[in-house]
Scaffold this motif. Sequence first.
Motif, PDB file in Angstrom:
ATOM      1  N   TYR A  24      -7.245   2.225   0.182  1.00 51.47           N
ATOM      2  CA  TYR A  24      -6.549   2.456  -1.354  1.00 51.47           C
ATOM      3  C   TYR A  24      -7.443   2.394  -2.227  1.00 51.47           C
ATOM      4  N   PRO A  25      -7.591   3.271  -3.135  1.00 52.52           N
ATOM      5  CA  PRO A  25      -8.504   3.733  -4.136  1.00 52.52           C
ATOM      6  C   PRO A  25      -8.305   2.567  -5.317  1.00 52.52           C
ATOM      7  N   ARG A  26      -9.209   1.952  -5.727  1.00 55.31           N
ATOM      8  CA  ARG A  26      -8.924   0.948  -6.856  1.00 55.31           C
ATOM      9  C   ARG A  26      -9.207   1.709  -8.254  1.00 55.31           C
ATOM     10  N   ASN A  27      -8.470   1.060  -9.142  1.00 52.94           N
ATOM     11  CA  ASN A  27      -8.688   1.677 -10.611  1.00 52.94           C
ATOM     12  C   ASN A  27      -8.063   3.169 -10.956  1.00 52.94           C
ATOM     13  N   LEU A  28      -7.131   3.608  -9.994  1.00 54.33           N
ATOM     14  CA  LEU A  28      -6.795   5.054 -10.108  1.00 54.33           C
ATOM     15  C   LEU A  28      -5.094   4.714 -10.090  1.00 54.33           C
TER      16      LEU A  28
ATOM     17  N   THR B 207      -1.422   9.929  -9.002  1.00 56.75           N
ATOM     18  CA  THR B 207      -2.272  11.031  -9.910  1.00 56.75           C
ATOM     19  C   THR B 207      -2.908  12.103  -8.920  1.00 56.75           C
ATOM     20  N   TYR B 208      -3.558  12.860  -9.371  1.00 58.59           N
ATOM     21  CA  TYR B 208      -4.400  13.949  -8.846  1.00 58.59           C
ATOM     22  C   TYR B 208      -5.657  13.142  -8.391  1.00 58.59           C
ATOM     23  N   ALA B 209      -6.240  12.483  -9.196  1.00 62.62           N
ATOM     24  CA  ALA B 209      -7.575  11.807  -8.761  1.00 62.62           C
ATOM     25  C   ALA B 209      -7.212  10.858  -7.511  1.00 62.62           C
ATOM     26  N   TYR B 210      -6.117  10.207  -7.577  1.00 64.98           N
ATOM     27  CA  TYR B 210      -5.864   9.255  -6.501  1.00 64.98           C
ATOM     28  C   TYR B 210      -5.494   9.947  -5.181  1.00 64.98           C
ATOM     29  N   GLN B 211      -4.988  11.141  -5.324  1.00 66.99           N
ATOM     30  CA  GLN B 211      -4.561  11.900  -4.146  1.00 66.99           C
ATOM     31  C   GLN B 211      -5.921  12.731  -3.724  1.00 66.99           C
ATOM     32  N   GLN B 212      -6.921  12.684  -4.270  1.00 70.45           N
ATOM     33  CA  GLN B 212      -8.321  13.355  -3.928  1.00 70.45           C
ATOM     34  C   GLN B 212      -9.274  12.057  -3.535  1.00 70.45           C
ATOM     35  N   SER B 213      -8.871  11.197  -3.720  1.00 68.65           N
ATOM     36  CA  SER B 213     -10.007  10.088  -3.520  1.00 68.65           C
ATOM     37  C   SER B 213     -10.083   9.948  -1.849  1.00 68.65           C
ATOM     38  N   ALA B 214     -11.444   9.639  -1.637  1.00 71.02           N
ATOM     39  CA  ALA B 214     -11.744   9.391  -0.097  1.00 71.02           C
ATOM     40  C   ALA B 214     -10.869   8.384   0.658  1.00 71.02           C
ATOM     41  N   GLU B 215     -10.579   7.502  -0.281  1.00 69.58           N
ATOM     42  CA  GLU B 215      -9.831   6.408   0.470  1.00 69.58           C
ATOM     43  C   GLU B 215      -8.353   6.908   0.755  1.00 69.58           C
ATOM     44  N   TYR B 216      -7.591   7.652  -0.198  1.00 69.70           N
ATOM     45  CA  TYR B 216      -6.414   8.306   0.131  1.00 69.70           C
ATOM     46  C   TYR B 216      -6.388   9.067   1.231  1.00 69.70           C
ATOM     47  N   ARG B 217      -7.456   9.922   1.168  1.00 68.58           N
ATOM     48  CA  ARG B 217      -7.779  10.963   2.142  1.00 68.58           C
ATOM     49  C   ARG B 217      -7.923  10.349   3.630  1.00 68.58           C
ATOM     50  N   LYS B 218      -8.597   9.166   3.847  1.00 66.62           N
ATOM     51  CA  LYS B 218      -8.858   8.437   4.867  1.00 66.62           C
ATOM     52  C   LYS B 218      -7.326   7.925   5.466  1.00 66.62           C
ATOM     53  N   TYR B 219      -6.652   7.373   4.437  1.00 61.23           N
ATOM     54  CA  TYR B 219      -5.227   6.722   4.792  1.00 61.23           C
ATOM     55  C   TYR B 219      -4.388   7.943   5.485  1.00 61.23           C
TER      56      TYR B 219
END
Length: 156
Positions: free
Chosen positions: A12-16, A20-32
């Motif tokens: 889970y990405p922090r501080n996003l 949001t688009y940034a959340y969905q594109q984060s490495a953490e969310y993609r790993k999830y």
Amino acid sequence: MKNYLSVIYQYYPRNLPWGTYAYQQSAEYRKYKETACRFQENPPVDFYDVLKKGLPHFSILDWCNFDLYLDREYKILLAPDQPYLDDDQALFQRLAGTVDELIVFVSPLLPVFYLLEQHTCQTAEWYILPIRQLATRRKKSKTQYERHFMHLDIRR
């Protein structure tokens, strides 16, 4: 607790802001998402079967909807030997206007799951989830039903 936080921060990405688009594109969310897809396609155990064996007198529904949620969800009707009915009205009538269910959410980040007790009342036109009753019933439900889940080995 630090162990759980380190796992959470991997997925889970922090501080996003969520969604949001940034959340969905984060490495953490993609790993999830990748982990959740593997969990959906090849679960480590048959959770439905484990629940049926552990709670033989309760009706259980597989409530998974992978298009909307990445976890596994199961509903357990807390009325021994009463099956779920196709008609909600008939079920409410059979159970005197009140349906109690335990909902089990199994996370793709095993071995984590959580339980939610849902108490639904029916009036002439509405289904009502009385929050106060849920809060007062929580301790009872934890002691009464949690023991059925604490012995389950759902690790990979």
